[in-house]
Design an enzyme around this catalytic site. Sequence first.
Site, PDB file in Angstrom:
ATOM      1  CD  GLU A 264      -2.988  -1.041   0.809  1.00  0.00           C
ATOM      2  OE1 GLU A 264      -3.259   0.211   0.538  1.00  0.00           O
ATOM      3  OE2 GLU A 264      -4.032  -1.819   0.976  1.00  0.00           O
TER       4      GLU A 264
HETATM    5  P1  NAD Z   1       8.268   4.928   4.851  1.00  0.00           P
HETATM    6  O1  NAD Z   1       8.166   4.053   3.236  1.00  0.00           O
HETATM    7  O2  NAD Z   1       9.606   5.420   5.005  1.00  0.00           O
HETATM    8  O3  NAD Z   1       8.267   3.604   6.092  1.00  0.00           O
HETATM    9  C1  NAD Z   1       7.287   2.852   6.272  1.00  0.00           C
HETATM   10  C2  NAD Z   1       7.766   1.851   6.861  1.00  0.00           C
HETATM   11  O4  NAD Z   1       8.809   1.074   6.212  1.00  0.00           O
HETATM   12  C3  NAD Z   1       8.691   2.162   8.420  1.00  0.00           C
HETATM   13  O5  NAD Z   1       8.099   1.236   9.488  1.00  0.00           O
HETATM   14  C4  NAD Z   1       9.939   2.013   8.160  1.00  0.00           C
HETATM   15  O6  NAD Z   1      10.746   1.672   9.164  1.00  0.00           O
HETATM   16  C5  NAD Z   1       9.862   0.792   7.232  1.00  0.00           C
HETATM   17  N1  NAD Z   1      10.944   0.722   6.082  1.00  0.00           N
HETATM   18  C6  NAD Z   1      12.115   1.763   5.854  1.00  0.00           C
HETATM   19  N2  NAD Z   1      12.896   1.210   5.236  1.00  0.00           N
HETATM   20  C7  NAD Z   1      12.857  -0.086   5.205  1.00  0.00           C
HETATM   21  C8  NAD Z   1      13.317  -1.290   4.165  1.00  0.00           C
HETATM   22  N3  NAD Z   1      14.240  -0.550   3.631  1.00  0.00           N
HETATM   23  N4  NAD Z   1      13.012  -2.307   4.349  1.00  0.00           N
HETATM   24  C9  NAD Z   1      11.823  -2.657   5.080  1.00  0.00           C
HETATM   25  N5  NAD Z   1      11.133  -1.843   5.856  1.00  0.00           N
HETATM   26  C10 NAD Z   1      11.718  -0.371   5.643  1.00  0.00           C
HETATM   27  O7  NAD Z   1       6.889   5.656   4.853  1.00  0.00           O
HETATM   28  P2  NAD Z   1       6.610   6.605   6.331  1.00  0.00           P
HETATM   29  O8  NAD Z   1       7.016   7.790   6.155  1.00  0.00           O
HETATM   30  O9  NAD Z   1       6.419   5.956   7.573  1.00  0.00           O
HETATM   31  O10 NAD Z   1       4.969   6.684   5.844  1.00  0.00           O
HETATM   32  C11 NAD Z   1       4.592   7.748   5.030  1.00  0.00           C
HETATM   33  C12 NAD Z   1       4.456   6.990   3.592  1.00  0.00           C
HETATM   34  O11 NAD Z   1       3.615   6.069   3.420  1.00  0.00           O
HETATM   35  C13 NAD Z   1       3.960   8.007   2.362  1.00  0.00           C
HETATM   36  O12 NAD Z   1       4.480   7.697   1.176  1.00  0.00           O
HETATM   37  C14 NAD Z   1       2.421   7.732   2.455  1.00  0.00           C
HETATM   38  O13 NAD Z   1       2.014   7.906   1.087  1.00  0.00           O
HETATM   39  C15 NAD Z   1       2.516   6.070   2.640  1.00  0.00           C
HETATM   40  N6  NAD Z   1       0.934   5.695   2.871  1.00  0.00           N
HETATM   41  C16 NAD Z   1       0.511   5.065   2.140  1.00  0.00           C
HETATM   42  C17 NAD Z   1      -0.810   4.510   2.644  1.00  0.00           C
HETATM   43  C18 NAD Z   1      -1.602   3.827   1.794  1.00  0.00           C
HETATM   44  O14 NAD Z   1      -2.661   3.423   2.444  1.00  0.00           O
HETATM   45  N7  NAD Z   1      -1.475   3.463   0.378  1.00  0.00           N
HETATM   46  C19 NAD Z   1      -1.164   4.946   4.047  1.00  0.00           C
HETATM   47  C20 NAD Z   1      -0.356   5.567   4.726  1.00  0.00           C
HETATM   48  C21 NAD Z   1       0.951   5.929   4.233  1.00  0.00           C
END
Ligand code: NAD
Length: 407
Positions: free
Chosen positions: A270
């Site tokens: 997502e």
């Molecule tokens: P992010 O992608 O930076 O992090 C999300 C999660 O992934 C965190 O727990 C982080 O620690 C983990 N992560 C980071 N690097 C990783 C790796 N290399 N391998 C595995 N896991 C890793 O996102 P964020 O800043 O926490 O959240 C905001 C983002 O989420 C925005 O891009 C937003 O659009 C998206 N989002 C999407 C939805 C949806 O329903 N589609 C909902 C909420 C947020």
Amino acid sequence: MGLGGGMLEKEMKHVKIPEIRFTKLFINGEFVDSVSGKTFETIDPRTGEVIARMAEGDKVDVDLAVKAAREAFDHGPWPRFSGSERARIMRKFADLIDDNVEELAALDTIDAGKLFSRGKAIDIPSVAGQLRYYAGAADKIHGETLKMSREFQAYTLREPIGVVGLIIPWNFPSGILFMKVAPALAAGCTMIVKPAEQTPLSALYYANLAKLAGVPDGVLNVVNGYGPTAGAAISSHMDIDKVSFTGSTEVGRKVMEASAKSNLKVVSLELGGKSPVIIFDDADVDEAAHLAFLGTDDMRIATDEIFGPVMSLMKFKTIEEAIQRANNTRYGLAAGIVTKSLNIANTVSRSIRAGIIWINCYFVFDRDCPYGGYKMSGFGRDLGLEALSKYLVTKSVVTPIYDSPWL
Ligand code: NAD
């Protein structure tokens, strides 16, 4: 509807800053330090102050959590319980969340900057609602009986997919957690949760409530830590069967690559979005503008990483042009249409390539309504009965209808 300084102050009068009781990792039903002994700070985004030091998990801790989840899956009671027994425990878990609504809402307020009043009235109760919704489905998971073309018959079993890794972003620390935990529990899976490093608090509180409700040890593990260490250890693990990820498109790609390079675990993503609101000229423009502003004000997931009340306004002349421009993005998370015309609403909603279309409303979610992206907004659906399928796998069992020549 912006959260002006006055409103924030008024809000905060209602928030009793909770005592931080859980800061360790939760593995196999116990709160434990990380193997390395390392910790990281979680910060109150409203003040910049340190709330607590949290145990920082990495690969070794993920390994321990996966071992516990694998044992619970292969030999523990959770996948072997009847659906109604799992449902009974999930309902108890939901009741405990209701009993602790203020503390949970306050944790997400201090850790993620969420509105306390909204958390208490909507976000946390809806988490309990998700558990009850999927509890209602837990005893209705069944396969099909198939008549085969030759002298065989078959039936399908829908089995839990196994050990699942659930990686959560910071912007909805409770809501998105339970979009994944609730169907995974109902399906009979065991799991490792990796909250965002910015918002590690409430998942541990939920884990404690799960234990009190009777969720067996090893079924729900929480490993806080950073993405490139703890998160990457989950997506590249050889003994995790599925990863359900919500976050940025950039990290989603890494999760998929890690799956491809390890054990080809099933991945659902997502991801980010850039979601248009199309206002047609039969709409009440003042109202529609209000609606659009309402949407962008707190609808951070739909604004392509512009995490703030920012929107660009563009004019269009024909329906075809509006559709073409709305689709002119690599994302496909959501879209809004404002019109009195049923014709326009039907045409445009069918033509936009996005996972959810809101007609004359915006940012409306419900546990019954599947949610997820088209294109680079990801694949797989959270919410609704469809989400349950992500945590199940189908097995076909084939047998001769009449005597087998082998017996
Ligand atoms: P992010 O992608 O930076 O992090 C999300 C999660 O992934 C965190 O727990 C982080 O620690 C983990 N992560 C980071 N690097 C990783 C790796 N290399 N391998 C595995 N896991 C890793 O996102 P964020 O800043 O926490 O959240 C905001 C983002 O989420 C925005 O891009 C937003 O659009 C998206 N989002 C999407 C939805 C949806 O329903 N589609 C909902 C909420 C947020």
